[in-house]
Design a protein around this motif. Structure first.
Motif, PDB file in Angstrom:
ATOM      1  N   SER A  29      19.617   6.549 -75.155  1.00 36.36           N
ATOM      2  CA  SER A  29      20.142   7.904 -74.994  1.00 36.36           C
ATOM      3  C   SER A  29      21.661   7.913 -75.052  1.00 36.36           C
ATOM      4  CB  SER A  29      19.661   8.489 -73.655  1.00 36.36           C
ATOM      5  OG  SER A  29      20.170   9.792 -73.462  1.00 36.36           O
ATOM      6  N   ASN A  30      22.293   6.987 -74.334  1.00 44.30           N
ATOM      7  CA  ASN A  30      23.754   6.902 -74.333  1.00 44.30           C
ATOM      8  C   ASN A  30      24.296   6.576 -75.718  1.00 44.30           C
ATOM      9  OD1 ASN A  30      26.408   6.618 -72.811  1.00 44.30           O
ATOM     10  ND2 ASN A  30      26.234   4.580 -73.714  1.00 44.30           N
ATOM     11  N   LEU A  31      23.583   5.729 -76.454  1.00 55.91           N
ATOM     12  CA  LEU A  31      23.998   5.380 -77.813  1.00 55.91           C
ATOM     13  C   LEU A  31      24.002   6.620 -78.703  1.00 55.91           C
ATOM     14  CD1 LEU A  31      24.777   3.295 -79.948  1.00 55.91           C
ATOM     15  CD2 LEU A  31      22.344   2.813 -80.270  1.00 55.91           C
ATOM     16  N   VAL A  47      18.277  14.283 -79.732  1.00 51.29           N
ATOM     17  CA  VAL A  47      17.511  13.021 -79.718  1.00 51.29           C
ATOM     18  C   VAL A  47      17.811  12.255 -78.428  1.00 51.29           C
ATOM     19  CG1 VAL A  47      17.215  10.778 -80.822  1.00 51.29           C
ATOM     20  CG2 VAL A  47      17.368  12.837 -82.228  1.00 51.29           C
ATOM     21  N   ALA A  48      19.075  12.246 -78.010  1.00 54.68           N
ATOM     22  CA  ALA A  48      19.450  11.578 -76.755  1.00 54.68           C
ATOM     23  C   ALA A  48      18.684  12.164 -75.579  1.00 54.68           C
ATOM     24  CB  ALA A  48      20.957  11.715 -76.524  1.00 54.68           C
ATOM     25  N   ALA A  49      18.500  13.489 -75.608  1.00 52.88           N
ATOM     26  CA  ALA A  49      17.786  14.162 -74.525  1.00 52.88           C
ATOM     27  C   ALA A  49      16.299  13.819 -74.514  1.00 52.88           C
ATOM     28  CB  ALA A  49      17.972  15.675 -74.641  1.00 52.88           C
ATOM     29  N   LEU A  50      15.753  13.415 -75.654  1.00 53.72           N
ATOM     30  CA  LEU A  50      14.355  12.989 -75.692  1.00 53.72           C
ATOM     31  C   LEU A  50      14.159  11.707 -74.880  1.00 53.72           C
ATOM     32  CD1 LEU A  50      13.254  13.533 -79.417  1.00 53.72           C
ATOM     33  CD2 LEU A  50      12.567  14.866 -77.425  1.00 53.72           C
ATOM     34  N   PHE A  51      15.166  10.842 -74.913  1.00 47.06           N
ATOM     35  CA  PHE A  51      15.072   9.575 -74.189  1.00 47.06           C
ATOM     36  C   PHE A  51      15.477   9.719 -72.723  1.00 47.06           C
ATOM     37  CE2 PHE A  51      15.310   8.194 -78.591  1.00 47.06           C
ATOM     38  CZ  PHE A  51      14.360   7.184 -78.621  1.00 47.06           C
ATOM     39  N   TYR A  52      16.428  10.635 -72.458  1.00 44.68           N
ATOM     40  CA  TYR A  52      16.838  10.896 -71.075  1.00 44.68           C
ATOM     41  C   TYR A  52      17.226  12.363 -71.005  1.00 44.68           C
ATOM     42  CZ  TYR A  52      18.896  10.146 -66.472  1.00 44.68           C
ATOM     43  OH  TYR A  52      19.170  10.194 -65.122  1.00 44.68           O
ATOM     44  N   SER A  87      10.443  12.492 -70.415  1.00 47.41           N
ATOM     45  CA  SER A  87      11.615  12.134 -69.622  1.00 47.41           C
ATOM     46  C   SER A  87      11.718  13.064 -68.412  1.00 47.41           C
ATOM     47  CB  SER A  87      12.880  12.254 -70.470  1.00 47.41           C
ATOM     48  OG  SER A  87      14.019  11.933 -69.712  1.00 47.41           O
ATOM     49  N   PRO A  88      11.911  12.532 -67.195  1.00 52.13           N
ATOM     50  CA  PRO A  88      11.946  13.357 -65.980  1.00 52.13           C
ATOM     51  C   PRO A  88      12.981  14.467 -66.051  1.00 52.13           C
ATOM     52  CG  PRO A  88      11.881  11.024 -65.419  1.00 52.13           C
ATOM     53  CD  PRO A  88      12.103  11.098 -66.898  1.00 52.13           C
TER      54      PRO A  88
END
Length: 307
Positions: free
Chosen positions: A98-100, A131-136, A192-193
């Protein structure tokens, strides 16, 4: 002297950064890996380590390409030291990915200052943050930085405000399609929570308290000088430096909201804090103060390894 080593970008500096990152990665593994050592586990961990290194390389590229610091290696040194300060940040794959993507989105956002290919950059930045928000999930906060960039960089054409939402809609549509194919459910992929936690008791240990105090105290002190120095920057660069401070604030808000507080959430603060503190180091004229300042930043992470 420490500053003389890192004041220029040299191959040896990246070797030192690599060593610190490896040390942080291995330190985290001593307490987190409980599975038997297998080829699959080794490949998995090498992949995670690769993401850590790729993150630093992307971060260095953003800095170099957009002149966010002078030509030195302080920022990548700080990033690796932050890894060592909170080694948990090297362990949670979803947050690392997500950070990446947030960094890749930030790269596109800052590149808007060239005023070329605005539409594609707006679409790409929104897509990457989505996309980052999908992971976190809480990485969605960085969409706010994106909206500020529209004010700083682009004109007030309505289509420029619509394009980002098209990028988000594209990610949502693709994610739903993948969710149906993989899980036979429309929204299972959005796992993701989304909850919020204000329980900071997990930080109630000497290691966490020292690490967080270091990040916040050095970050806040440097930020005061950083914001004052923005007016002295070239006019076409000022917006980029403002975006960095906004991203730092959003990263701090993300830490406050994080549903699970295990230290990994601080990863989103590493990039903006590295830039802000590096800019402060560059403007310090007293050589001895600069040496002591940087020495403390280097010593604390290594001392924390003993706790």
């Amino acid at each position: 002297m420490i500053t003389s080593i890192f004041k220029k970008s040299k191959p040896i500096n990246f070797i030192i950064v690599l060593f610190i990152t490896v040390l942080a990665f291995l330190t985290a593994r001593t307490s987190l890996i409980t599975e038997p050592l297998t080829t699959t586990l080794v490949l998995k961990e090498l992949t995670v380590f690769g993401i850590c290194i790729l993150t630093i390389l992307v971060f260095n590229f953003i800095i170099t390409k957009n002149s966010l610091t002078q030509t030195n290696s302080y920022e990548v040194l700080l990033f690796s030291l932050f890894f060592l300060t909170l080694v948990q940040t090297t362990s949670y794959t979803n947050i690392l990915i997500s950070n990446l993507f947030v960094l890749l989105g930030l790269r596109r956002i800052i590149s808007l200052r060239s005023q070329r290919n605005i539409k594609s950059k707006l679409f790409d930045a929104a897509l990457l943050i989505a996309v980052a928000a999908l992971f976190y999930f809480w990485a969605i906060l960085f969409f706010i930085a994106f909206l500020f960039s529209l004010i700083f960089y682009s004109d007030n054409k309505i289509r420029h405000w619509i394009i980002p939402f098209v990028g988000v809609a594209a990610v949502f549509s693709i994610a739903v399609g993948l969710s149906v194919v993989i899980y036979d459910d429309f929204f299972e992929i959005f796992k993701s929570p989304r909850s919020i936690s204000y329980d900071f008791s997990p930080y109630n240990s000497t290691r966490y308290l020292v690490a967080i105090t270091m990040l916040l105290s050095f970050g806040i002190w440097s930020s005061m000088f950083y914001m004052q120095s923005i007016k002295k920057k070239k006019k076409d660069l000022r917006a980029s430096f403002k975006i960095v401070i906004i991203v730092a604030i959003l990263g701090f808000v993300l830490v406050l909201l994080a549903p699970v507080k295990n230290g990994s959430e601080f990863l989103f603060l590493f990039a903006p804090l590295s830039i802000i503190i590096t800019n402060y180091i560059e403007i310090v004229e007293d050589k001895w103060f600069k040496e002591v300042f940087l020495a403390i930043l280097i010593l604390i992470p290594f001392l924390l390894l003993m706790l």
